[in-house]
Write an enzyme that holds these catalytic residues in place. Sequence first.
Site, PDB file in Angstrom:
ATOM      1  N   ASP A 204      16.845   7.604  69.109  1.00 61.30           N
ATOM      2  CA  ASP A 204      15.944   8.080  68.047  1.00 61.30           C
ATOM      3  C   ASP A 204      14.476   7.936  68.410  1.00 61.30           C
ATOM      4  OD1 ASP A 204      15.227   9.167  65.556  1.00 61.30           O
ATOM      5  OD2 ASP A 204      14.731   7.163  64.866  1.00 61.30           O
TER       6      ASP A 204
ATOM      7  N   HIS B 284      19.270   4.039  58.944  1.00 63.04           N
ATOM      8  CA  HIS B 284      18.186   4.488  59.830  1.00 63.04           C
ATOM      9  C   HIS B 284      16.856   3.853  59.433  1.00 63.04           C
ATOM     10  CE1 HIS B 284      16.307   8.166  62.064  1.00 63.04           C
ATOM     11  NE2 HIS B 284      15.576   7.075  62.220  1.00 63.04           N
TER      12      HIS B 284
ATOM     13  N   ASN C 166      13.944   2.199  69.448  1.00 60.09           N
ATOM     14  CA  ASN C 166      12.695   2.607  70.118  1.00 60.09           C
ATOM     15  C   ASN C 166      11.609   1.546  69.944  1.00 60.09           C
ATOM     16  OD1 ASN C 166      12.464   3.229  67.386  1.00 60.09           O
ATOM     17  ND2 ASN C 166      11.184   5.029  67.732  1.00 60.09           N
TER      18      ASN C 166
ATOM     19  N   ASP D 280      14.701   6.493  57.221  1.00 63.92           N
ATOM     20  CA  ASP D 280      13.885   6.611  58.445  1.00 63.92           C
ATOM     21  C   ASP D 280      12.566   5.850  58.258  1.00 63.92           C
ATOM     22  OD1 ASP D 280      13.037   7.212  60.987  1.00 63.92           O
ATOM     23  OD2 ASP D 280      12.775   9.358  60.636  1.00 63.92           O
TER      24      ASP D 280
HETATM   25 ZN   LIG Z   1      14.049  10.533  64.716  1.00 53.15          ZN
HETATM   26 ZN   LIG Z   2      13.692   7.335  63.099  1.00 51.08          ZN
END
Ligand SMILES: [Zn+2]
Ligand SMILES: [Zn+2]
Length: 452
Positions: free
Chosen positions: A173, A81, A115, A326
């Site tokens: 996401d 991620h 994204n 992330d």
């Molecule tokens: Zn997220």
């Molecule tokens: Zn993310």
Amino acid sequence: MSVSEPLIGGLHSPAELLLRDVHVLDPRSRLDARRDLRVRAGEIVELAEPGALAPAQDGGEEELIEGHGRLRLMPAFFDPHVHLRTPGQEHKEDLDSGTRAAAAGGFAAVIAMPNTDPVLDSAPLLRSLRDAAAREARIPVGFLPAITRGLQGEQLTEMAELRQEGALGFSDDGKPVQSAGMLRRALQYQRLCGGVLALHEEDKTLSHGGAMHEGAVSAALGIAGIPTVAESTMLARDAALAGYEGARVHFQHLSCVASVEAVADAKARGWRVSAEVSPHHLLLTEQDVRGMDTRMKMHPPLATEADRLALIEGLRSGTIDCVATDHAPHARDEKEVPFEQAPMGSTGLETAFAALYTGLVLPGIIDLALLVERMTAAAALFELPTASIATGEKANLVLVDLDATWVAGEHGWESRSENCCFAGRKLQGRVLLTLAAGAVAHRDRALSLVGA
Ligand SMILES: [Zn+2]
Ligand SMILES: [Zn+2]
């Protein structure tokens, strides 16, 4: 179904190395001992008792690194991620800078989120991004195109076609798939075309307008909060839908007790679910937001100490399968605004291992072998081979000095962005060398000092 090779990129300069008397730790094979290890043409060709391997007579090519029985050699990490921000937001990050940051953190592969601008939601865009990764990425990258077109939650992407083009799975996401009916259809397609649906769980009708965790600190600061049920109720809904459809889902960035419980429940029922947790949710809480430092603003927000402890226990027990950073780069001018207006996210690739080693392993909360297992486990979740230290394997290795201390960010970052929630913290454990897909992808400047 025949699909394109899902990971793409990495340097095309196979390593020639002799690592002498390094402490090898491979949690899956339970190897935890001093060894000599030789890499030739990017492959592990010899693994022997310390002192057994002599430098190659013929090879002027081979580099010698002395571990003095002290430096740790581990399977390189896998991050499921990250946000590489390309196409469209290259002022924050790109394939080169993002994979440099990953290699500096000991990662040999990462999975990029869709994204971007435009959103990665079509086969032609996936093709061009993979072509770019083949040229620019220092380590292999996998891609999760969007579940719904434009992340709008209204129309599914061409999932079967995207799988043919090498999609590892799908994710919206940054946003949840708000409609249960839409997610159900995505789950049905997942069963047909494979891959993993990675889900950002958030009920927007509960989180809307919030900038941090809803609780004592948000009340004290007068900032609108996001309740943890915004995540956990959506996660429970989606687990039930996945169970009903027999589909395979992965829950992203768990942040609270109730989500850990929902994942445990789903696993107990035999549903095909997995879960990840970020270093910041394992190490920080809403208390760290009191100073209103925008680097502490992330999605989902940092919650309470009870939530943090449940995440650690979930990681230890295996309810949570893996660590994911992330990694979410933002430009300085975007983050240097009032807290409520700042975008959410922290970078994390360069600090993940050291932050978790310092915060969880050194105090004895989890052991190093477990941390390494959880930082490498995501590969298998996405049906990719797991890095392993054995002869015949491609070299996906990280060499670490566990005694070295450093201040995060003091010499700058490989990432193009500097919005790291651990910036300025003193960390212990320094990545000296990363091999990804057989090539040296990162070499720390300290290596020449300790490895000679
Ligand atoms: Zn997220
Ligand atoms: Zn993310």
